[in-house]
Scaffold this motif. Structure first.
Motif, PDB file in Angstrom:
ATOM      1  N   GLU A  14       0.783  -1.240   0.000  1.00  0.00           N
ATOM      2  CA  GLU A  14       0.000   0.000   0.000  1.00  0.00           C
ATOM      3  C   GLU A  14       0.812   1.286   0.000  1.00  0.00           C
ATOM      4  O   GLU A  14       0.250   2.350  -0.254  1.00  0.00           O
ATOM      5  CB  GLU A  14      -0.965   0.010   1.198  1.00  0.00           C
ATOM      6  N   TYR A  15       2.122   1.250   0.298  1.00  0.00           N
ATOM      7  CA  TYR A  15       2.832   2.512   0.511  1.00  0.00           C
ATOM      8  C   TYR A  15       4.194   2.593  -0.173  1.00  0.00           C
ATOM      9  O   TYR A  15       5.110   1.836   0.148  1.00  0.00           O
ATOM     10  CB  TYR A  15       3.022   2.748   2.019  1.00  0.00           C
ATOM     11  N   GLY A  16       4.331   3.575  -1.066  1.00  0.00           N
ATOM     12  CA  GLY A  16       5.610   3.816  -1.734  1.00  0.00           C
ATOM     13  C   GLY A  16       6.710   4.214  -0.760  1.00  0.00           C
ATOM     14  O   GLY A  16       7.894   3.979  -1.019  1.00  0.00           O
ATOM     15  N   ARG A  17       6.332   4.811   0.343  1.00  0.00           N
ATOM     16  CA  ARG A  17       7.325   5.232   1.341  1.00  0.00           C
ATOM     17  C   ARG A  17       8.137   4.051   1.867  1.00  0.00           C
ATOM     18  O   ARG A  17       9.244   4.229   2.354  1.00  0.00           O
ATOM     19  CB  ARG A  17       6.608   5.926   2.509  1.00  0.00           C
ATOM     20  N   THR A  34       8.116  19.367   1.619  1.00  0.00           N
ATOM     21  CA  THR A  34       7.850  18.059   1.013  1.00  0.00           C
ATOM     22  C   THR A  34       6.739  17.413   1.822  1.00  0.00           C
ATOM     23  O   THR A  34       6.197  18.020   2.746  1.00  0.00           O
ATOM     24  CB  THR A  34       9.121  17.189   0.947  1.00  0.00           C
ATOM     25  N   PHE A  35       6.375  16.193   1.480  1.00  0.00           N
ATOM     26  CA  PHE A  35       5.366  15.449   2.229  1.00  0.00           C
ATOM     27  C   PHE A  35       6.013  15.032   3.559  1.00  0.00           C
ATOM     28  O   PHE A  35       7.102  14.466   3.557  1.00  0.00           O
ATOM     29  CB  PHE A  35       4.979  14.248   1.371  1.00  0.00           C
ATOM     30  N   VAL A  57       8.124  11.819   4.391  1.00  0.00           N
ATOM     31  CA  VAL A  57       9.483  11.543   3.916  1.00  0.00           C
ATOM     32  C   VAL A  57      10.518  11.722   5.045  1.00  0.00           C
ATOM     33  O   VAL A  57      11.251  10.785   5.369  1.00  0.00           O
ATOM     34  CB  VAL A  57       9.789  12.387   2.653  1.00  0.00           C
ATOM     35  N   THR A  73      13.287  15.997  -3.407  1.00  0.00           N
ATOM     36  CA  THR A  73      11.941  15.671  -3.903  1.00  0.00           C
ATOM     37  C   THR A  73      11.725  16.420  -5.212  1.00  0.00           C
ATOM     38  O   THR A  73      11.859  17.644  -5.239  1.00  0.00           O
ATOM     39  CB  THR A  73      10.864  16.141  -2.905  1.00  0.00           C
ATOM     40  N   ASP A 122      13.277  11.429  -4.517  1.00  0.00           N
ATOM     41  CA  ASP A 122      11.852  11.172  -4.255  1.00  0.00           C
ATOM     42  C   ASP A 122      11.085  11.474  -5.543  1.00  0.00           C
ATOM     43  O   ASP A 122      10.898  12.632  -5.915  1.00  0.00           O
ATOM     44  CB  ASP A 122      11.361  12.066  -3.108  1.00  0.00           C
ATOM     45  N   HIS A 169       6.125  12.260  -7.392  1.00  0.00           N
ATOM     46  CA  HIS A 169       5.351  13.130  -8.289  1.00  0.00           C
ATOM     47  C   HIS A 169       5.881  13.133  -9.720  1.00  0.00           C
ATOM     48  O   HIS A 169       5.279  13.759 -10.575  1.00  0.00           O
ATOM     49  CB  HIS A 169       5.419  14.591  -7.812  1.00  0.00           C
ATOM     50  N   PHE A 196      12.813   6.418  -5.352  1.00  0.00           N
ATOM     51  CA  PHE A 196      11.588   5.670  -5.064  1.00  0.00           C
ATOM     52  C   PHE A 196      10.380   6.358  -5.673  1.00  0.00           C
ATOM     53  O   PHE A 196      10.358   7.566  -5.872  1.00  0.00           O
ATOM     54  CB  PHE A 196      11.394   5.447  -3.557  1.00  0.00           C
ATOM     55  N   SER A 207       5.871   6.254  -5.878  1.00  0.00           N
ATOM     56  CA  SER A 207       4.635   5.875  -5.183  1.00  0.00           C
ATOM     57  C   SER A 207       3.557   5.572  -6.212  1.00  0.00           C
ATOM     58  O   SER A 207       3.408   6.305  -7.189  1.00  0.00           O
ATOM     59  CB  SER A 207       4.175   7.034  -4.295  1.00  0.00           C
ATOM     60  N   GLN A 249       0.282   5.179  -5.259  1.00  0.00           N
ATOM     61  CA  GLN A 249      -0.975   5.500  -4.588  1.00  0.00           C
ATOM     62  C   GLN A 249      -1.959   6.110  -5.597  1.00  0.00           C
ATOM     63  O   GLN A 249      -1.539   6.620  -6.641  1.00  0.00           O
ATOM     64  CB  GLN A 249      -0.559   6.494  -3.494  1.00  0.00           C
ATOM     65  N   LYS A 287      -1.323   9.368  -7.597  1.00  0.00           N
ATOM     66  CA  LYS A 287       0.018   9.593  -8.139  1.00  0.00           C
ATOM     67  C   LYS A 287       0.082   9.263  -9.636  1.00  0.00           C
ATOM     68  O   LYS A 287      -0.848   8.698 -10.184  1.00  0.00           O
ATOM     69  CB  LYS A 287       1.035   8.768  -7.342  1.00  0.00           C
TER      70      LYS A 287
HETATM   71  C1  LIG Z   1       2.908  10.384  -1.914  1.00  0.00           C
HETATM   72  C2  LIG Z   1       4.273  10.812  -1.611  1.00  0.00           C
HETATM   73  C3  LIG Z   1       5.211   9.952  -1.022  1.00  0.00           C
HETATM   74  C4  LIG Z   1       4.917   8.600  -0.457  1.00  0.00           C
HETATM   75  O1  LIG Z   1       4.046   7.813  -1.120  1.00  0.00           O
HETATM   76  P1  LIG Z   1       3.114   6.741  -0.388  1.00  0.00           P
HETATM   77  O2  LIG Z   1       2.800   5.779  -1.488  1.00  0.00           O
HETATM   78  O3  LIG Z   1       1.906   7.481   0.090  1.00  0.00           O
HETATM   79  O4  LIG Z   1       3.852   6.120   0.719  1.00  0.00           O
HETATM   80  C5  LIG Z   1       6.509  10.426  -0.886  1.00  0.00           C
HETATM   81  N1  LIG Z   1       6.852  11.660  -1.268  1.00  0.00           N
HETATM   82  C6  LIG Z   1       5.974  12.527  -1.789  1.00  0.00           C
HETATM   83  C7  LIG Z   1       6.442  13.888  -2.193  1.00  0.00           C
HETATM   84  C8  LIG Z   1       4.644  12.140  -1.955  1.00  0.00           C
HETATM   85  O5  LIG Z   1       3.756  13.009  -2.434  1.00  0.00           O
END
Ligand SMILES: *Cc1c(COP(=O)(O)O)cnc(C)c1O
Length: 419
Positions: free
Chosen positions: A57-60, A84-85, A88, A130, A156, A159, A178, A180, A182, A185
């Motif tokens: 479920e998570y790109g992080r 940034t988010f 991170v 990022t 990162d 986006h 990496f 994401s 989600q 995205k």
């Molecule tokens: C969405 C996002 C992530 C992490 O993605 P997840 O899949 O929600 O874990 C990391 N960095 C930025 C800038 C993001 O917008």
């Protein structure tokens, strides 16, 4: 007239067929698409390095595995952009490292190479730029700083899938990166992500971490897909007009902030929540493969919309359209112009059916979570005054024209009343 939401989700037309096929073959969870997707993704990135899908479920989690695989000394400093988010820098902490914030360049919204250079100390081991809103950071000077101080660079790319810097793909410029997947995205597989790693030994360890997770149950995968479908429905103009939009509309009068409920709660992420665990699945990979086929057309339509908005808004006094320096190709995950009074513009647009939004990433250096005691970040502060205007590819050209004209009209009215 239907209201227009701030986000679109990229849902491929083949999706029902993909789910049906994986379900019938009993291959929702494990199956051949995972490797095929990794290969296709590596090809898109140009073939160097190694890619590994990570997490249900998570790109992080891809970032988490990369940091663990690099095996940096505990407490090492990692330079993170102040804007940034929040997740991170928090994942940096979960990995036992210390995020150190560096300001961004407000013109491009991305990490300032000079600020990154100034943030280096004898304890710095990595820089984590990022590529915010779909445009690459100015990578050459950042890579130069990294080289001189022997630092790892982890991009990162949440986006920026498809964005380039001097003709090279973001995500292949540093030591690792990496992505994401989600729902909102650039490539949507209803969650999960992917790590790209240049070095074979580090890539192998990332793979061991990713494979060390348990396979999710079929039930969990089914439930992710059904809530994904629901999310998608929700932001379609016809549904959005009667669901989320009225909440926004009322908030524009009451001053409440309903969007804060929509996003994940800001909190320490250690120990990692149970939902973060689990492997990336076959049905997600199949969806990702289809998404990659459509990616060029998704990017082209989004860029076309951005050019339309540039055209409609370019000469509005007080409004500054997004700047793309030479040598960078922007994929417009967000289209963010600067305006003198974002709050007023947002309210006026929402009352007229277009979900123009205030900025939603975070000035991390100002969040209590991080207790940052270092310098103030005027670039990040400035960036928070921009607004986010819908640009995504699933809108029609007519809808984009409506969005652009409304922003234009309201800006001109705000300007006139200020005189
Ligand atoms: C969405 C996002 C992530 C992490 O993605 P997840 O899949 O929600 O874990 C990391 N960095 C930025 C800038 C993001 O917008």
């Amino acid at each position: 007239m239907a209201a227009i939401a701030r986000f679109g989700t990229r849902v491929v037309p083949e999706l029902p067929q993909i789910i049906k096929e994986c379900r019938e073959r009993g291959q929702l969870v494990k199956g051949p698409y995972i490797e095929a997707f990794e290969e296709a993704f590596a090809t898109l990135l140009g073939g160097s390095g190694y890619v590994r899908t990570c997490s249900t479920e998570y790109g992080r989690m891809a970032l988490y595995f990369i940091l663990k695989a690099m095996d940096l000394p505990a407490g090492s400093e990692v330079i993170v952009p102040a804007l940034t988010f929040w997740v991170v820098p928090e994942i940096v902490r979960v990995a036992g490292l210390t995020p150190v914030f560096a300001d961004i360049d407000p013109v491009t919204f991305t990490l300032s190479p000079q600020a990154a250079e100034r943030a280096v100390t004898p304890n710095t081991r990595a820089i984590l730029p990022t590529h915010l809103y779909g445009m690459s950071c100015d990578m050459d000077p950042i890579l130069d700083t990294a080289k001189r101080h022997n630092l790892k660079v982890i991009e990162d790319c949440a986006h920026s899938l498809g964005a380039t810097y001097k003709g090279r793909m973001t995500g292949t410029l540093g030591d690792a990166s990496f992505f994401s997947f989600q729902a909102f995205k650039p490539l949507n597989t209803y969650g999960g992500g992917l790590a790209w790693v240049r070095d074979q030994a580090i890539a192998k360890r990332v793979g061991e971490f990713a494979d060390g997770e348990e396979w999710p149950t079929e039930k969990r995968v089914e439930s992710i897909f059904s809530s994904g479908k629901w999310q998608h429905m929700f932001i379609r103009p016809k549904v959005f007009t009667f669901s989320l939009f009225p909440v926004w509309y009322v908030a524009s009068f009451t001053g409440s902030k309903p969007e804060e409920r929509l996003w994940e709660k800001v909190r320490p992420l250690s120990p990692l929540p149970e939902k973060y665990r689990g492997r990336f699945t076959n049905v997600q990979a199949a969806m990702g493969l289809a998404g990659l086929k459509h990616l060029p057309e998704f990017i082209e339509r989004t860029r076309h919309h951005a050019r339309m908005l540039d055209e409609i808004l370019g000469d509005v006094p007080g409004l500054v359209i997004p700047t793309t320096p030479a040598g960078r190709e922007h994929v417009y995950y967000q289209y963010c112009p600067y305006v003198p009074d974002s709050e007023t513009l947002v309210k006026r647009c929402i009352r007229r059916g277009v979900d123009v939004a205030p900025m939603h990433v975070d000035i991390c250096s100002e969040m209590p979570l991080f207790g940052w005691k270092g310098a103030a970040m005027p670039g990040a502060r400035k960036a928070a005054t921009a607004v986010q205007v819908p640009v995504y590819e699933s809108l029609s050209d007519e809808e984009i024209t409506r969005v652009g004209r409304l922003v234009r009209q309201q800006m001109l009215r705000i300007n006139a009343s200020a005189k």
